[in-house]
Design a protein around this motif. Structure first.
Motif, PDB file in Angstrom:
ATOM      1  N   GLU A 152       0.733  -1.127   0.087  1.00  0.00           N
ATOM      2  CA  GLU A 152      -0.060   0.091  -0.152  1.00  0.00           C
ATOM      3  C   GLU A 152       0.918   1.212   0.165  1.00  0.00           C
ATOM      4  O   GLU A 152       0.374   2.159  -0.754  1.00  0.00           O
ATOM      5  CB  GLU A 152      -0.871  -0.037   1.176  1.00  0.00           C
ATOM      6  N   LEU A 153       1.913   1.380   0.792  1.00  0.00           N
ATOM      7  CA  LEU A 153       2.898   2.355   0.912  1.00  0.00           C
ATOM      8  C   LEU A 153       3.595   2.502  -0.530  1.00  0.00           C
ATOM      9  O   LEU A 153       3.509   3.950  -0.801  1.00  0.00           O
ATOM     10  CB  LEU A 153       3.820   2.107   1.927  1.00  0.00           C
ATOM     11  N   THR A 154       3.953   1.699  -1.202  1.00  0.00           N
ATOM     12  CA  THR A 154       4.525   1.678  -2.360  1.00  0.00           C
ATOM     13  C   THR A 154       3.548   2.280  -3.472  1.00  0.00           C
ATOM     14  O   THR A 154       4.043   3.175  -4.142  1.00  0.00           O
ATOM     15  CB  THR A 154       5.060   0.374  -2.891  1.00  0.00           C
ATOM     16  N   ILE A 155       2.331   1.705  -3.537  1.00  0.00           N
ATOM     17  CA  ILE A 155       1.421   1.998  -4.511  1.00  0.00           C
ATOM     18  C   ILE A 155       1.060   3.705  -4.272  1.00  0.00           C
ATOM     19  O   ILE A 155       0.837   4.527  -5.183  1.00  0.00           O
ATOM     20  CB  ILE A 155       0.096   1.399  -4.375  1.00  0.00           C
ATOM     21  N   LEU A 156       0.985   4.082  -2.987  1.00  0.00           N
ATOM     22  CA  LEU A 156       0.711   5.618  -2.609  1.00  0.00           C
ATOM     23  C   LEU A 156       2.137   6.372  -3.156  1.00  0.00           C
ATOM     24  O   LEU A 156       1.699   7.222  -3.733  1.00  0.00           O
ATOM     25  CB  LEU A 156       0.702   5.816  -1.003  1.00  0.00           C
ATOM     26  N   GLN A 157       3.114   5.979  -3.077  1.00  0.00           N
ATOM     27  CA  GLN A 157       4.330   6.635  -3.589  1.00  0.00           C
ATOM     28  C   GLN A 157       4.158   6.693  -5.095  1.00  0.00           C
ATOM     29  O   GLN A 157       4.401   7.748  -5.581  1.00  0.00           O
ATOM     30  CB  GLN A 157       5.645   5.932  -3.303  1.00  0.00           C
ATOM     31  N   TYR A 158       3.865   5.803  -5.769  1.00  0.00           N
ATOM     32  CA  TYR A 158       3.624   5.849  -7.303  1.00  0.00           C
ATOM     33  C   TYR A 158       2.428   6.804  -7.524  1.00  0.00           C
ATOM     34  O   TYR A 158       2.492   7.586  -8.559  1.00  0.00           O
ATOM     35  CB  TYR A 158       3.334   4.359  -7.837  1.00  0.00           C
ATOM     36  N   LEU A 159       1.331   6.690  -6.856  1.00  0.00           N
ATOM     37  CA  LEU A 159       0.290   7.486  -7.269  1.00  0.00           C
ATOM     38  C   LEU A 159       0.599   9.169  -6.972  1.00  0.00           C
ATOM     39  O   LEU A 159       0.183   9.903  -7.686  1.00  0.00           O
ATOM     40  CB  LEU A 159      -0.976   7.098  -6.334  1.00  0.00           C
ATOM     41  N   ALA A 160       1.243   9.375  -5.857  1.00  0.00           N
ATOM     42  CA  ALA A 160       1.689  10.705  -5.394  1.00  0.00           C
ATOM     43  C   ALA A 160       2.679  11.238  -6.278  1.00  0.00           C
ATOM     44  O   ALA A 160       2.714  12.370  -6.868  1.00  0.00           O
ATOM     45  CB  ALA A 160       2.359  10.705  -4.237  1.00  0.00           C
ATOM     46  N   ARG A 161       3.520  10.414  -7.037  1.00  0.00           N
ATOM     47  CA  ARG A 161       4.519  10.922  -8.101  1.00  0.00           C
ATOM     48  C   ARG A 161       3.623  10.991  -9.474  1.00  0.00           C
ATOM     49  O   ARG A 161       4.348  11.623 -10.489  1.00  0.00           O
ATOM     50  CB  ARG A 161       5.743   9.719  -8.135  1.00  0.00           C
ATOM     51  N   GLY A 162       2.435  10.727  -9.441  1.00  0.00           N
ATOM     52  CA  GLY A 162       1.707  10.906 -10.667  1.00  0.00           C
ATOM     53  C   GLY A 162       1.650   9.757 -11.527  1.00  0.00           C
ATOM     54  O   GLY A 162       1.148   9.965 -12.816  1.00  0.00           O
ATOM     55  N   SER A 163       2.008   8.618 -11.314  1.00  0.00           N
ATOM     56  CA  SER A 163       1.724   7.443 -12.156  1.00  0.00           C
ATOM     57  C   SER A 163       0.453   6.950 -12.237  1.00  0.00           C
ATOM     58  O   SER A 163      -0.353   7.023 -11.204  1.00  0.00           O
ATOM     59  CB  SER A 163       2.568   6.198 -11.563  1.00  0.00           C
ATOM     60  N   SER A 195      -6.993  11.660  -5.886  1.00  0.00           N
ATOM     61  CA  SER A 195      -5.425  11.427  -6.094  1.00  0.00           C
ATOM     62  C   SER A 195      -4.591  12.689  -5.581  1.00  0.00           C
ATOM     63  O   SER A 195      -3.381  12.743  -5.193  1.00  0.00           O
ATOM     64  CB  SER A 195      -5.110  11.109  -7.483  1.00  0.00           C
ATOM     65  N   VAL A 196      -5.419  13.954  -5.997  1.00  0.00           N
ATOM     66  CA  VAL A 196      -4.644  15.269  -5.652  1.00  0.00           C
ATOM     67  C   VAL A 196      -4.504  15.143  -4.046  1.00  0.00           C
ATOM     68  O   VAL A 196      -3.289  15.627  -3.574  1.00  0.00           O
ATOM     69  CB  VAL A 196      -5.608  16.335  -5.781  1.00  0.00           C
ATOM     70  N   HIS A 197      -5.297  14.975  -3.362  1.00  0.00           N
ATOM     71  CA  HIS A 197      -5.205  14.672  -1.907  1.00  0.00           C
ATOM     72  C   HIS A 197      -4.115  13.631  -1.280  1.00  0.00           C
ATOM     73  O   HIS A 197      -3.422  13.807  -0.366  1.00  0.00           O
ATOM     74  CB  HIS A 197      -6.474  14.719  -1.173  1.00  0.00           C
ATOM     75  N   LEU A 198      -3.999  12.573  -2.184  1.00  0.00           N
ATOM     76  CA  LEU A 198      -3.075  11.678  -1.692  1.00  0.00           C
ATOM     77  C   LEU A 198      -1.768  12.499  -1.922  1.00  0.00           C
ATOM     78  O   LEU A 198      -0.768  11.897  -1.078  1.00  0.00           O
ATOM     79  CB  LEU A 198      -3.213  10.258  -2.643  1.00  0.00           C
ATOM     80  N   ARG A 199      -1.647  13.196  -3.077  1.00  0.00           N
ATOM     81  CA  ARG A 199      -0.254  13.533  -3.382  1.00  0.00           C
ATOM     82  C   ARG A 199       0.058  14.709  -2.185  1.00  0.00           C
ATOM     83  O   ARG A 199       1.179  14.466  -1.597  1.00  0.00           O
ATOM     84  CB  ARG A 199      -0.057  14.274  -4.624  1.00  0.00           C
ATOM     85  N   ASP A 200      -0.883  15.433  -1.763  1.00  0.00           N
ATOM     86  CA  ASP A 200      -0.837  16.519  -0.794  1.00  0.00           C
ATOM     87  C   ASP A 200      -0.189  15.633   0.432  1.00  0.00           C
ATOM     88  O   ASP A 200       0.611  16.136   1.316  1.00  0.00           O
ATOM     89  CB  ASP A 200      -2.022  17.086  -0.368  1.00  0.00           C
ATOM     90  N   PHE A 201      -1.087  14.690   0.850  1.00  0.00           N
ATOM     91  CA  PHE A 201      -0.509  13.638   2.155  1.00  0.00           C
ATOM     92  C   PHE A 201       0.713  13.402   1.896  1.00  0.00           C
ATOM     93  O   PHE A 201       1.602  13.261   2.852  1.00  0.00           O
ATOM     94  CB  PHE A 201      -1.700  12.419   2.131  1.00  0.00           C
ATOM     95  N   ALA A 202       1.242  12.767   1.002  1.00  0.00           N
ATOM     96  CA  ALA A 202       2.455  12.019   0.559  1.00  0.00           C
ATOM     97  C   ALA A 202       3.541  13.304   0.780  1.00  0.00           C
ATOM     98  O   ALA A 202       4.446  12.998   1.406  1.00  0.00           O
ATOM     99  CB  ALA A 202       2.595  11.529  -0.765  1.00  0.00           C
ATOM    100  N   LEU A 203       3.498  14.461   0.243  1.00  0.00           N
ATOM    101  CA  LEU A 203       4.165  15.618   0.509  1.00  0.00           C
ATOM    102  C   LEU A 203       4.518  15.879   1.728  1.00  0.00           C
ATOM    103  O   LEU A 203       5.656  16.169   2.334  1.00  0.00           O
ATOM    104  CB  LEU A 203       3.926  16.496  -0.692  1.00  0.00           C
ATOM    105  N   ARG A 204       3.450  16.179   2.594  1.00  0.00           N
ATOM    106  CA  ARG A 204       3.245  16.690   3.771  1.00  0.00           C
ATOM    107  C   ARG A 204       3.935  15.730   4.541  1.00  0.00           C
ATOM    108  O   ARG A 204       4.704  16.163   5.759  1.00  0.00           O
ATOM    109  CB  ARG A 204       1.700  16.762   4.342  1.00  0.00           C
ATOM    110  N   ASN A 205       4.064  14.377   4.444  1.00  0.00           N
ATOM    111  CA  ASN A 205       4.856  13.337   5.156  1.00  0.00           C
ATOM    112  C   ASN A 205       6.096  12.974   4.807  1.00  0.00           C
ATOM    113  O   ASN A 205       6.590  12.089   5.380  1.00  0.00           O
ATOM    114  CB  ASN A 205       3.865  12.470   5.646  1.00  0.00           C
ATOM    115  N   HIS A 206       6.634  13.758   3.778  1.00  0.00           N
ATOM    116  CA  HIS A 206       7.926  13.372   3.214  1.00  0.00           C
ATOM    117  C   HIS A 206       8.165  11.957   2.581  1.00  0.00           C
ATOM    118  O   HIS A 206       8.917  11.285   2.793  1.00  0.00           O
ATOM    119  CB  HIS A 206       9.048  13.494   4.075  1.00  0.00           C
ATOM    120  N   LEU A 207       7.009  11.536   2.000  1.00  0.00           N
ATOM    121  CA  LEU A 207       6.774  10.077   1.478  1.00  0.00           C
ATOM    122  C   LEU A 207       7.425   9.857   0.162  1.00  0.00           C
ATOM    123  O   LEU A 207       7.863   8.929  -0.508  1.00  0.00           O
ATOM    124  CB  LEU A 207       5.615   9.525   1.606  1.00  0.00           C
ATOM    125  N   ILE A 208       7.492  11.159  -0.406  1.00  0.00           N
ATOM    126  CA  ILE A 208       8.016  11.465  -1.869  1.00  0.00           C
ATOM    127  C   ILE A 208       9.071  12.374  -2.043  1.00  0.00           C
ATOM    128  O   ILE A 208       9.193  13.218  -1.112  1.00  0.00           O
ATOM    129  CB  ILE A 208       6.967  11.486  -2.950  1.00  0.00           C
TER     130      ILE A 208
END
Length: 208
Positions: A152-163, A195-208
């Protein structure tokens, strides 16, 4: 003769790691820029240590470690990454890593980690024992992240990077439907709506 496999997609970083390893007496150095190249190279070269980034094309670093562990090889993994230790170090430990070093640290930390691992020890960052210094939002979101599986964490990273879903499916050898299910599950687990909010979440928590 000491040998190492460097798994890193940025050539400049690979060159820097090679300089460090040569300075520590490594004579045989091998390189990979993608996660899906690692197991085959380990089988051929049998390196003593693998220097592994987590944010790799092909197969993500956490999945790479699971594959290395399944090989029952004697090589030991040193994670060298820019991703936050508070979210990834424990996962890497469970996946079989022997060390975790942040790219933001001095190169002496990388040298120390490699030498510790070669001597049969481990090398991990001392994380705070409490989250007193974290704000309420940070504590809440870290708890949500901790509940995610590695996949799940890996897929979150891909989604947050725009894949796109199909791209992720091809990279991770999953069906399009499975990735779509994971995406839906992530929005529910992380309490976000798109997906936009997923990216915001990932950026806010330094996941990407």
């Amino acid at each position: 003769m000491k040998s190492a496999l460097i798994v890193e997609d940025h050539p400049v970083v690979r060159s820097m790691i090679k300089l460090v390893l040569r300075g520590e007496g490594f004579k045989r150095l091998y390189e990979a820029s993608r996660g899906d190249e690692v197991v085959a190279l380990i089988r051929v070269h049998r390196p003593n240590v693998v220097l592994l980034d987590l944010g790799l094309p092909g197969v993500a670093g956490l999945d790479v470690m699971e594959r290395i562990k399944a090989e029952d090889t004697t090589c030991r993994v040193v994670v060298f990454t820019s991703l936050e230790a508070q979210f990834y170090q424990e996962r890497c430990m469970r996946a079989g890593a022997a060390a975790y070093v942040s790219k933001s640290k001095d190169l002496e930390d990388l040298k120390a980690a490699v030498n510790c691992v070669m001597a049969g020890y481990t090398y991990f960052t001392q994380l705070p024992s409490s989250s007193v210094a974290m704000g309420a939002l940070q504590r809440s979101e870290k708890e949500l992240i901790d509940k995610l599986s590695n996949r799940e964490l890996t897929i979150l990273q891909y989604l947050a990077r725009g894949s796109k879903n199909l791209e992720i499916a091809n990279i991770m050898h999953l069906s399009y439907k499975t990735v779509s299910t994971y995406k839906t599950r992530l929005t529910l687990k992380l309490n976000v709506s798109s997906s936009v909010h997923l990216r915001d979440f990932a950026l806010r928590n330094h996941l990407i």
